[in-house]
Structures are given as structure tokens and as C-alpha cells.
Write a protein that holds these residues in place. Sequence first.
Motif, mmCIF file in Angstrom:
data_model
loop_
_atom_site.group_PDB
_atom_site.id
_atom_site.type_symbol
_atom_site.label_atom_id
_atom_site.label_comp_id
_atom_site.label_asym_id
_atom_site.label_seq_id
_atom_site.Cartn_x
_atom_site.Cartn_y
_atom_site.Cartn_z
ATOM 1 N N SER A 257 0.826 -1.204 0.000
ATOM 2 C CA SER A 257 0.000 0.000 0.000
ATOM 3 C C SER A 257 0.859 1.252 0.000
ATOM 4 O O SER A 257 1.901 1.311 0.628
ATOM 5 N N LEU A 258 0.395 2.263 -0.731
ATOM 6 C CA LEU A 258 1.077 3.553 -0.747
ATOM 7 C C LEU A 258 0.371 4.566 0.157
ATOM 8 O O LEU A 258 0.686 5.738 0.141
ATOM 9 N N LYS A 259 -0.599 4.093 0.939
ATOM 10 C CA LYS A 259 -1.353 5.006 1.795
ATOM 11 C C LYS A 259 -0.415 5.716 2.758
ATOM 12 O O LYS A 259 0.543 5.154 3.261
ATOM 13 N N ASN A 260 -0.716 6.986 3.033
ATOM 14 C CA ASN A 260 0.086 7.830 3.922
ATOM 15 C C ASN A 260 1.455 8.161 3.338
ATOM 16 O O ASN A 260 2.343 8.566 4.054
ATOM 17 N N GLN A 261 1.622 7.967 2.004
ATOM 18 C CA GLN A 261 2.890 8.328 1.372
ATOM 19 C C GLN A 261 2.634 9.261 0.196
ATOM 20 O O GLN A 261 3.237 9.144 -0.860
ATOM 21 N N ASN A 262 1.718 10.198 0.387
ATOM 22 C CA ASN A 262 1.361 11.098 -0.701
ATOM 23 C C ASN A 262 2.496 12.011 -1.117
ATOM 24 O O ASN A 262 2.426 12.654 -2.158
ATOM 25 N N ASP A 263 3.554 12.094 -0.277
ATOM 26 C CA ASP A 263 4.699 12.907 -0.676
ATOM 27 C C ASP A 263 5.363 12.350 -1.925
ATOM 28 O O ASP A 263 6.096 13.056 -2.616
ATOM 29 N N LEU A 264 5.103 11.074 -2.259
ATOM 30 C CA LEU A 264 5.665 10.497 -3.481
ATOM 31 C C LEU A 264 4.894 10.955 -4.718
ATOM 32 O O LEU A 264 5.359 10.769 -5.822
ATOM 33 N N TYR A 265 3.700 11.520 -4.522
ATOM 34 C CA TYR A 265 2.868 11.858 -5.652
ATOM 35 C C TYR A 265 2.438 13.321 -5.599
ATOM 36 O O TYR A 265 1.261 13.642 -5.409
ATOM 37 N N PRO A 266 3.366 14.244 -5.777
ATOM 38 C CA PRO A 266 3.021 15.669 -5.727
ATOM 39 C C PRO A 266 2.069 16.086 -6.830
ATOM 40 O O PRO A 266 1.357 17.081 -6.683
ATOM 41 N N THR A 267 2.021 15.339 -7.950
ATOM 42 C CA THR A 267 1.127 15.702 -9.047
ATOM 43 C C THR A 267 -0.339 15.530 -8.673
ATOM 44 O O THR A 267 -1.211 16.047 -9.357
ATOM 45 N N ALA A 268 -0.627 14.797 -7.587
ATOM 46 C CA ALA A 268 -2.013 14.556 -7.181
ATOM 47 C C ALA A 268 -2.509 15.541 -6.132
ATOM 48 O O ALA A 268 -3.672 15.485 -5.744
ATOM 49 N N ARG A 269 -1.646 16.437 -5.680
ATOM 50 C CA ARG A 269 -2.052 17.396 -4.655
ATOM 51 C C ARG A 269 -2.803 18.575 -5.265
ATOM 52 O O ARG A 269 -2.440 19.065 -6.331
ATOM 53 N N ALA A 270 -3.827 19.045 -4.564
ATOM 54 C CA ALA A 270 -4.538 20.248 -5.001
ATOM 55 C C ALA A 270 -3.659 21.473 -4.737
ATOM 56 O O ALA A 270 -3.165 21.666 -3.627
ATOM 57 N N THR A 271 -3.447 22.285 -5.774
ATOM 58 C CA THR A 271 -2.617 23.478 -5.676
ATOM 59 C C THR A 271 -3.295 24.602 -6.461
ATOM 60 O O THR A 271 -4.195 24.348 -7.266
ATOM 61 N N ALA B 239 -14.172 -1.945 -27.337
ATOM 62 C CA ALA B 239 -14.551 -2.714 -26.147
ATOM 63 C C ALA B 239 -13.353 -3.111 -25.302
ATOM 64 O O ALA B 239 -13.502 -3.392 -24.105
ATOM 65 N N ASN B 240 -12.164 -3.152 -25.902
ATOM 66 C CA ASN B 240 -10.965 -3.590 -25.167
ATOM 67 C C ASN B 240 -10.196 -2.427 -24.538
ATOM 68 O O ASN B 240 -9.038 -2.584 -24.161
ATOM 69 N N LEU B 241 -10.855 -1.278 -24.405
ATOM 70 C CA LEU B 241 -10.265 -0.129 -23.711
ATOM 71 C C LEU B 241 -11.121 0.193 -22.495
ATOM 72 O O LEU B 241 -12.341 0.350 -22.606
ATOM 73 N N SER B 242 -10.483 0.278 -21.321
ATOM 74 C CA SER B 242 -11.223 0.612 -20.102
ATOM 75 C C SER B 242 -10.423 1.596 -19.272
ATOM 76 O O SER B 242 -9.220 1.793 -19.501
ATOM 77 N N TRP B 243 -11.091 2.219 -18.298
ATOM 78 C CA TRP B 243 -10.466 3.248 -17.472
ATOM 79 C C TRP B 243 -10.708 2.969 -15.994
ATOM 80 O O TRP B 243 -11.747 2.413 -15.613
ATOM 81 N N ILE B 244 -9.751 3.385 -15.184
ATOM 82 C CA ILE B 244 -9.906 3.335 -13.736
ATOM 83 C C ILE B 244 -9.466 4.683 -13.182
ATOM 84 O O ILE B 244 -8.348 5.138 -13.455
ATOM 85 N N GLY B 245 -10.334 5.328 -12.423
ATOM 86 C CA GLY B 245 -9.970 6.569 -11.757
ATOM 87 C C GLY B 245 -9.427 6.266 -10.371
ATOM 88 O O GLY B 245 -10.129 5.683 -9.540
ATOM 89 N N ALA B 246 -8.171 6.609 -10.118
ATOM 90 C CA ALA B 246 -7.547 6.295 -8.827
ATOM 91 C C ALA B 246 -6.367 7.217 -8.592
ATOM 92 O O ALA B 246 -5.681 7.633 -9.530
ATOM 93 N N ASP B 247 -6.125 7.529 -7.328
ATOM 94 C CA ASP B 247 -4.935 8.261 -6.904
ATOM 95 C C ASP B 247 -3.927 7.223 -6.425
ATOM 96 O O ASP B 247 -4.083 6.642 -5.347
ATOM 97 N N LEU B 248 -2.914 6.974 -7.221
ATOM 98 C CA LEU B 248 -1.932 5.949 -6.857
ATOM 99 C C LEU B 248 -1.006 6.403 -5.736
ATOM 100 O O LEU B 248 -0.137 5.648 -5.315
#
Length: 289
Positions: free
Chosen positions: A2-16, A148-157
Motif C-alpha cells: 500500500s502507498l497510503k500515507n505516502q502522498n509525498d511520493l505523488y506531488p502531481t495529485a495534490r490540489a494546488t 470494447a478492449n479499452l477501459s479506465w480506472i480513476g484512482a490516486d496511486l
Amino acid sequence: MSLKNQNDLYPTARATPDALGLGRTAGQRSAELIAGLRAELDPSPQNRALTRRSSHLIASIVMRMVREKWMLNHIVTRAGAMTELVRRAIPADADAVTIVEIGAGFSARGLLLAHALPRVQFIEIDLPDVIAEKQKRLQRSSLITIPANLSWIGADLGAQALGDVLGAQKVHVVIAEGLNPYFAPANITQIAARIRENLLPGGVYLCDIALEEGKRRADQAASQFFSRQAGAFLGIARDEHEARLWLLDAGYAQVSMHRITAMAQELGLPMPVLDLSILIAAQMGEVAV
């Protein structure tokens, strides 16, 4: 893992702060800017459908800032060269192949390859807001058919492990174009190691890493404008040898480097003259560990 509590690795996902109305996070703004530039430089129906008017306008401003116009070729050629590496990474003897692109943004690659390769399942993952907007743009275009062989998942990794998002599914190829430069070298290796955990034996992680030579030569005004919107580049390798070591340290059995300028010549793509980044194919060993 799990990457939970490690949001410092993902600065692109922070609201700014968003002065230009491109998106609430650096990841969204980067996706919009790149989409606008792609549509300006390669106005295909797919690229145009995936870009909004404001992104076109801001992209045109960025283009006017760039004094050495060959640098703009890097946007189109990196995408084309990465797509070719995806094709090469697909195992010829597999009946069913799964490819995942993380941080897919508004790239048309999954759409185009899913149409061309019906035996391949393409999964695109990005922030929920980006995925929802991408689906909306594709669905409202009368020129686009979603395969049909293209799908999407919305997630903050940054909050969920890739394995959890995929339901512990192992895949053949993971793509991350334009993601690594926003992370420090140690984090680039850490991200690569976590991606490796989700690959099948012989699977391939395709990514790019910014090069110091490119940073020195890049147009400063345009680079500063882009960085203010999308975030600063943190992971810049001195040379391709150092970039290779970052991936080897992540536990990959083989790491091959691909110069964008060389691939441009090979594939007949617009020549960027200088390699702002290096493309990397990092392969798992054939035996599961």
C-alpha cells in the motif's frame, strides 16, 4: 504494498492553486497542457477530441515562447516512440495481453492501439477527475468510437497501491510517460519497484527519465511557465547510464535505453535534435520470484 500515507511520493495529485483554470492538481494541469500541445502539433481527430479550447489557447502561448521550435517536436516524437516501444513489448505468443498506462492523461495512445490490436486489453489509470473528463470528451465526439478492449480506472496511486487498483491482476506491460521527471531519483526507483510487483514474468515497464543535457538546453521561459502550472522537474539524470541504474536498482533483470532522436530517425518522426529525456524499457525476469 500500500502507498497510503505516502502522498509525498505523488506531488502531481495534490490540489494546488490554479491560475489558468486548467485543473485543481498539477497532474491535471500537466495533462491539459500536453493535450493542447499535442493537438496543436498533431491535429488528428483523436487529439482534437481530447483537448478543450482553453488548452489549445494556452498551448499556443507556450509555443510562441519557445525560440528553438525543434524542441516542440519532442512532445509528438516522445509519444510516437513510446507507442512503438509498447508494440515491441507485446509478447507475440500470448493469446491475451493486458497493458496498463498510469498517468494516461488525455493521450490518445490507448484508444488508437485498442482499435489496432483487438486481442490486447488496455487499461488507463489516472486521477478520477481526469478519467471522468476524458470519458466525457470521447463520448461526445461523433468521430470517435470507443473499442470494447479499452477501459479506465480513476484512482490516486498516491493513496492506493497499483495492485489494489488492479485487483491483484498481473499484467504484461505498464506505461508511465511523462511521470518520472516530477519525482526525486529515490522515488523514481521506488515507484519502478512497486510497478514491478504488478508485472508478469517477462513483463515490461516503459517509462522516460529527463536528462541533464536536455535541461541545460531547454527554453527557459517556456520551461518556467510549464513548471509553474505542472510542477518542477525533480528527477533529472546526469546521463543515460545513471538513468539505467535507477531502474536496475528497482530489481529489473534487463534495462534497455532508447534515444528519442534515434527513434525519430528510425520511425520517420519529427526530429527533436536533442534528447530532453531518454525512453526506458525495463523487463522482469522470465521466472517469477
